[in-house]
Design a protein around this motif. Structure first.
Motif, PDB file in Angstrom:
ATOM      1  N   ASN A   3       0.842  -1.063   0.003  1.00 52.80           N
ATOM      2  CA  ASN A   3      -0.002   0.042  -0.021  1.00 52.80           C
ATOM      3  C   ASN A   3       0.879   1.249  -0.061  1.00 52.80           C
ATOM      4  O   ASN A   3       2.058   1.165   0.605  1.00 52.80           O
ATOM      5  CB  ASN A   3      -0.877   0.022   1.268  1.00 52.80           C
ATOM      6  CG  ASN A   3      -2.077  -1.213   1.268  1.00 52.80           C
ATOM      7  OD1 ASN A   3      -2.319  -1.493   0.168  1.00 52.80           O
ATOM      8  ND2 ASN A   3      -2.499  -1.179   2.193  1.00 52.80           N
ATOM      9  N   PRO A   4       0.297   2.314  -0.715  1.00 56.03           N
ATOM     10  CA  PRO A   4       1.097   3.683  -0.403  1.00 56.03           C
ATOM     11  C   PRO A   4       1.226   4.204   0.594  1.00 56.03           C
ATOM     12  O   PRO A   4       0.311   3.921   1.725  1.00 56.03           O
ATOM     13  CB  PRO A   4       0.369   4.407  -1.649  1.00 56.03           C
ATOM     14  CG  PRO A   4      -0.995   4.181  -1.779  1.00 56.03           C
ATOM     15  CD  PRO A   4      -0.941   2.339  -1.399  1.00 56.03           C
ATOM     16  N   LYS A   5       2.042   5.172   1.063  1.00 52.38           N
ATOM     17  CA  LYS A   5       2.108   5.801   2.189  1.00 52.38           C
ATOM     18  C   LYS A   5       1.093   7.109   2.632  1.00 52.38           C
ATOM     19  O   LYS A   5       0.465   7.130   3.533  1.00 52.38           O
ATOM     20  CB  LYS A   5       3.593   6.561   2.457  1.00 52.38           C
ATOM     21  CG  LYS A   5       3.530   7.330   3.695  1.00 52.38           C
ATOM     22  CD  LYS A   5       5.013   8.024   3.987  1.00 52.38           C
ATOM     23  CE  LYS A   5       4.816   8.834   5.076  1.00 52.38           C
ATOM     24  NZ  LYS A   5       6.476   9.327   5.229  1.00 52.38           N
ATOM     25  N   LEU A   6       0.769   7.298   1.244  1.00 58.22           N
ATOM     26  CA  LEU A   6       0.097   8.706   1.066  1.00 58.22           C
ATOM     27  C   LEU A   6      -1.138   8.700  -0.144  1.00 58.22           C
ATOM     28  O   LEU A   6      -0.770   8.160  -1.232  1.00 58.22           O
ATOM     29  CB  LEU A   6       0.822   9.961   0.853  1.00 58.22           C
ATOM     30  CG  LEU A   6      -0.178  11.399   0.915  1.00 58.22           C
ATOM     31  CD1 LEU A   6      -0.719  11.718   2.391  1.00 58.22           C
ATOM     32  CD2 LEU A   6       0.957  12.444   0.135  1.00 58.22           C
ATOM     33  N   SER A   7      -2.420   8.632   0.355  1.00 58.83           N
ATOM     34  CA  SER A   7      -3.496   8.685  -0.455  1.00 58.83           C
ATOM     35  C   SER A   7      -3.905  10.159  -0.743  1.00 58.83           C
ATOM     36  O   SER A   7      -4.295  10.780   0.470  1.00 58.83           O
ATOM     37  CB  SER A   7      -4.637   7.762  -0.159  1.00 58.83           C
ATOM     38  OG  SER A   7      -4.370   6.666  -0.204  1.00 58.83           O
ATOM     39  N   ILE A   8      -3.917  10.683  -1.960  1.00 59.08           N
ATOM     40  CA  ILE A   8      -4.160  12.205  -2.163  1.00 59.08           C
ATOM     41  C   ILE A   8      -5.446  12.144  -2.694  1.00 59.08           C
ATOM     42  O   ILE A   8      -5.679  11.698  -3.675  1.00 59.08           O
ATOM     43  CB  ILE A   8      -3.117  12.904  -2.838  1.00 59.08           C
ATOM     44  CG1 ILE A   8      -1.799  12.740  -2.441  1.00 59.08           C
ATOM     45  CG2 ILE A   8      -3.586  14.237  -3.387  1.00 59.08           C
ATOM     46  CD1 ILE A   8      -0.653  13.050  -3.367  1.00 59.08           C
ATOM     47  N   PHE A  36       8.243   9.433  -1.279  1.00 57.37           N
ATOM     48  CA  PHE A  36       7.471   8.624  -0.713  1.00 57.37           C
ATOM     49  C   PHE A  36       6.383   7.977  -1.620  1.00 57.37           C
ATOM     50  O   PHE A  36       6.110   8.618  -2.653  1.00 57.37           O
ATOM     51  CB  PHE A  36       6.526   9.312   0.516  1.00 57.37           C
ATOM     52  CG  PHE A  36       5.985  10.442  -0.111  1.00 57.37           C
ATOM     53  CD1 PHE A  36       4.594  10.390  -0.731  1.00 57.37           C
ATOM     54  CD2 PHE A  36       6.501  11.735   0.334  1.00 57.37           C
ATOM     55  CE1 PHE A  36       4.067  11.577  -1.141  1.00 57.37           C
ATOM     56  CE2 PHE A  36       5.946  12.825  -0.210  1.00 57.37           C
ATOM     57  CZ  PHE A  36       4.488  12.772  -1.050  1.00 57.37           C
ATOM     58  N   THR A  37       5.872   6.680  -1.327  1.00 56.25           N
ATOM     59  CA  THR A  37       4.720   6.083  -2.310  1.00 56.25           C
ATOM     60  C   THR A  37       3.405   6.777  -2.255  1.00 56.25           C
ATOM     61  O   THR A  37       3.165   7.452  -1.211  1.00 56.25           O
ATOM     62  CB  THR A  37       4.625   4.511  -2.124  1.00 56.25           C
ATOM     63  OG1 THR A  37       4.120   4.306  -0.541  1.00 56.25           O
ATOM     64  CG2 THR A  37       6.043   3.886  -2.304  1.00 56.25           C
ATOM     65  N   TRP A  38       2.665   6.711  -3.293  1.00 54.62           N
ATOM     66  CA  TRP A  38       1.508   7.633  -3.155  1.00 54.62           C
ATOM     67  C   TRP A  38       0.322   7.138  -4.332  1.00 54.62           C
ATOM     68  O   TRP A  38       0.744   6.406  -5.236  1.00 54.62           O
ATOM     69  CB  TRP A  38       1.781   9.136  -3.816  1.00 54.62           C
ATOM     70  CG  TRP A  38       2.670   9.196  -4.877  1.00 54.62           C
ATOM     71  CD1 TRP A  38       4.086   9.213  -4.919  1.00 54.62           C
ATOM     72  CD2 TRP A  38       2.083   9.181  -6.467  1.00 54.62           C
ATOM     73  NE1 TRP A  38       4.345   9.156  -6.371  1.00 54.62           N
ATOM     74  CE2 TRP A  38       3.245   9.395  -7.114  1.00 54.62           C
ATOM     75  CE3 TRP A  38       0.778   9.332  -6.860  1.00 54.62           C
ATOM     76  CZ2 TRP A  38       2.921   9.484  -8.640  1.00 54.62           C
ATOM     77  CZ3 TRP A  38       0.678   9.140  -8.319  1.00 54.62           C
ATOM     78  CH2 TRP A  38       1.810   9.530  -8.972  1.00 54.62           C
ATOM     79  N   GLU A  39      -0.903   7.531  -4.161  1.00 62.09           N
ATOM     80  CA  GLU A  39      -1.900   7.288  -5.130  1.00 62.09           C
ATOM     81  C   GLU A  39      -2.520   8.695  -5.176  1.00 62.09           C
ATOM     82  O   GLU A  39      -2.779   9.551  -4.158  1.00 62.09           O
ATOM     83  CB  GLU A  39      -2.647   6.241  -4.874  1.00 62.09           C
ATOM     84  CG  GLU A  39      -3.346   6.452  -3.471  1.00 62.09           C
ATOM     85  CD  GLU A  39      -4.483   5.157  -3.443  1.00 62.09           C
ATOM     86  OE1 GLU A  39      -4.529   4.253  -4.447  1.00 62.09           O
ATOM     87  OE2 GLU A  39      -4.991   4.992  -2.198  1.00 62.09           O
ATOM     88  N   VAL A  40      -3.313   8.940  -6.210  1.00 64.19           N
ATOM     89  CA  VAL A  40      -4.114  10.026  -6.441  1.00 64.19           C
ATOM     90  C   VAL A  40      -5.625   9.747  -6.870  1.00 64.19           C
ATOM     91  O   VAL A  40      -5.731   8.972  -7.586  1.00 64.19           O
ATOM     92  CB  VAL A  40      -3.776  11.198  -7.370  1.00 64.19           C
ATOM     93  CG1 VAL A  40      -4.621  12.445  -7.618  1.00 64.19           C
ATOM     94  CG2 VAL A  40      -2.238  11.771  -7.036  1.00 64.19           C
ATOM     95  N   ILE A  41      -6.383  10.177  -5.958  1.00 63.57           N
ATOM     96  CA  ILE A  41      -7.781   9.766  -6.311  1.00 63.57           C
ATOM     97  C   ILE A  41      -8.414  10.930  -6.506  1.00 63.57           C
ATOM     98  O   ILE A  41      -8.708  11.723  -5.454  1.00 63.57           O
ATOM     99  CB  ILE A  41      -8.485   9.073  -5.075  1.00 63.57           C
ATOM    100  CG1 ILE A  41      -7.634   7.748  -4.751  1.00 63.57           C
ATOM    101  CG2 ILE A  41      -9.887   8.476  -5.304  1.00 63.57           C
ATOM    102  CD1 ILE A  41      -7.971   6.957  -3.306  1.00 63.57           C
ATOM    103  N   ILE A  42      -9.227  11.122  -7.737  1.00 65.47           N
ATOM    104  CA  ILE A  42      -9.825  12.229  -7.932  1.00 65.47           C
ATOM    105  C   ILE A  42     -11.433  12.180  -7.964  1.00 65.47           C
ATOM    106  O   ILE A  42     -12.027  11.028  -8.686  1.00 65.47           O
ATOM    107  CB  ILE A  42      -9.692  13.001  -9.236  1.00 65.47           C
ATOM    108  CG1 ILE A  42      -8.295  13.254  -9.160  1.00 65.47           C
ATOM    109  CG2 ILE A  42     -10.398  14.184  -9.497  1.00 65.47           C
ATOM    110  CD1 ILE A  42      -7.413  13.749 -10.513  1.00 65.47           C
ATOM    111  N   ASN A  43     -12.207  12.465  -7.024  1.00 66.78           N
ATOM    112  CA  ASN A  43     -13.791  12.347  -6.912  1.00 66.78           C
ATOM    113  C   ASN A  43     -14.257  13.197  -7.964  1.00 66.78           C
ATOM    114  O   ASN A  43     -14.466  14.713  -7.464  1.00 66.78           O
ATOM    115  CB  ASN A  43     -14.211  12.194  -5.719  1.00 66.78           C
ATOM    116  CG  ASN A  43     -15.786  11.935  -5.498  1.00 66.78           C
ATOM    117  OD1 ASN A  43     -16.175  10.957  -5.729  1.00 66.78           O
ATOM    118  ND2 ASN A  43     -16.635  13.049  -5.671  1.00 66.78           N
ATOM    119  N   ASP A  44     -15.021  13.008  -9.192  1.00 73.30           N
ATOM    120  CA  ASP A  44     -16.017  13.982  -9.712  1.00 73.30           C
ATOM    121  C   ASP A  44     -17.228  13.816  -9.145  1.00 73.30           C
ATOM    122  O   ASP A  44     -17.726  12.663  -9.178  1.00 73.30           O
ATOM    123  CB  ASP A  44     -15.789  13.448 -11.448  1.00 73.30           C
ATOM    124  CG  ASP A  44     -16.618  14.447 -11.951  1.00 73.30           C
ATOM    125  OD1 ASP A  44     -16.100  15.703 -12.176  1.00 73.30           O
ATOM    126  OD2 ASP A  44     -17.901  14.258 -12.324  1.00 73.30           O
TER     127      ASP A  44
END
Length: 253
Positions: A3-8, A36-44
């Motif tokens: 799992n990533p460290k940070l979810s944006i 750091f490891t990451w993911e970007v989640i964009i909610n429309d």
């Protein structure tokens, strides 16, 4: 993969003008060099300006980005949608306009290693590019809010906040705007940040307010900025949070 460290998590509602000026490129260009490891989640949130298509195309071309869709329920609902699918140990939510650049997360992350559960950005008392009437309403909001809640906090409304995933999953379902699940109408502003920080503190999380760079970069023209009505509504919500607490509505069983 771990799992990533940070979810944006970035909420989107009719932000096409900000998207077209390259905000997602700014985010990606920072993250591809991040330590750091990451993911970007964009909610429309049910956009009607075509911005959702822009995001879909961007996500297809950039690993680590994805878009999810929600009904038009407002900013807090959009963030909650993202939290429910996030995989990171820490979640950060930030505004699409990137008035606080994502690089400022480097000021927040170290505090988690010191035992803080919620670390949030602060614009201070003077906000660059704020017109005088927004400065006045912001001062009035802080003054009244400080009488009832979060007396030690300078800026509850900065849209740049991080917390552990466990804290996020505990707090967000209790927010009034989530529990009421009403469909939003147009561009809406609420004081959910106040309720969020109040509940975080109430449930024993250590809070840390950190000064961050902030300059109003928002170019979206669709937002109906009715400052007097927004300020009045937000003040009413502050009083409601206090009343909810006195009535025991936040007590966990």
């Amino acid at each position: 993969m771990p799992n990533p460290k940070l979810s944006i998590i970035i909420p989107n509602y009719n932000e096409k003008e900000n998207l077209e000026r390259g905000v997602l490129d700014q985010v990606y260009n920072y993250l591809k060099k991040a330590g750091f490891t990451w993911e970007v989640i964009i909610n429309d949130d049910g956009s009607t300006d075509g911005g959702d298509k822009f995001i879909e195309d961007f996500a297809q071309k950039h690993s680590g980005f994805r878009m999810i869709r929600g009904k038009h329920g407002g900013k807090a609902a959009g963030i909650w949608n993202g939290i429910q699918v996030a995989k990171g140990d820490i979640i950060l939510f930030t505004d699409m306009d990137q008035s606080t650049p994502l690089k400022e997360v480097e000021k927040l992350l170290p505090w988690f290693e010191k035992g803080y559960g919620v670390v949030f950005g602060s614009r201070g008392k003077a906000r660059q590019n704020f017109p005088w009437y927004r400065q006045v309403t912001s001062w009035g909001f802080r003054f009244v809010r400080g009488i009832f809640l979060l007396r030690q906090v300078v800026d509850t409304q900065c849209g740049f906040k991080a917390m552990t995933i466990d804290a996020a999953k505990q707090i967000f379902p209790l927010l009034s705007v989530i529990r009421e699940t009403k469909k939003a109408s147009g561009w809406t502003v609420s004081a959910f940040d106040v309720e969020l920080l109040f509940l975080a503190e109430k449930f024993g999380n250590k809070l840390k307010e950190v000064d961050v760079i902030w300059k109003d970069e928002d170019v979206a023209t669709n937002k109906n900025k009715r400052f007097l009505k927004e300020s009045t509504d937000m003040l009413k919500q502050i009083l409601q949070v206090k009343l909810n607490d006195l009535q025991g509505k936040y007590d966990q069983k």
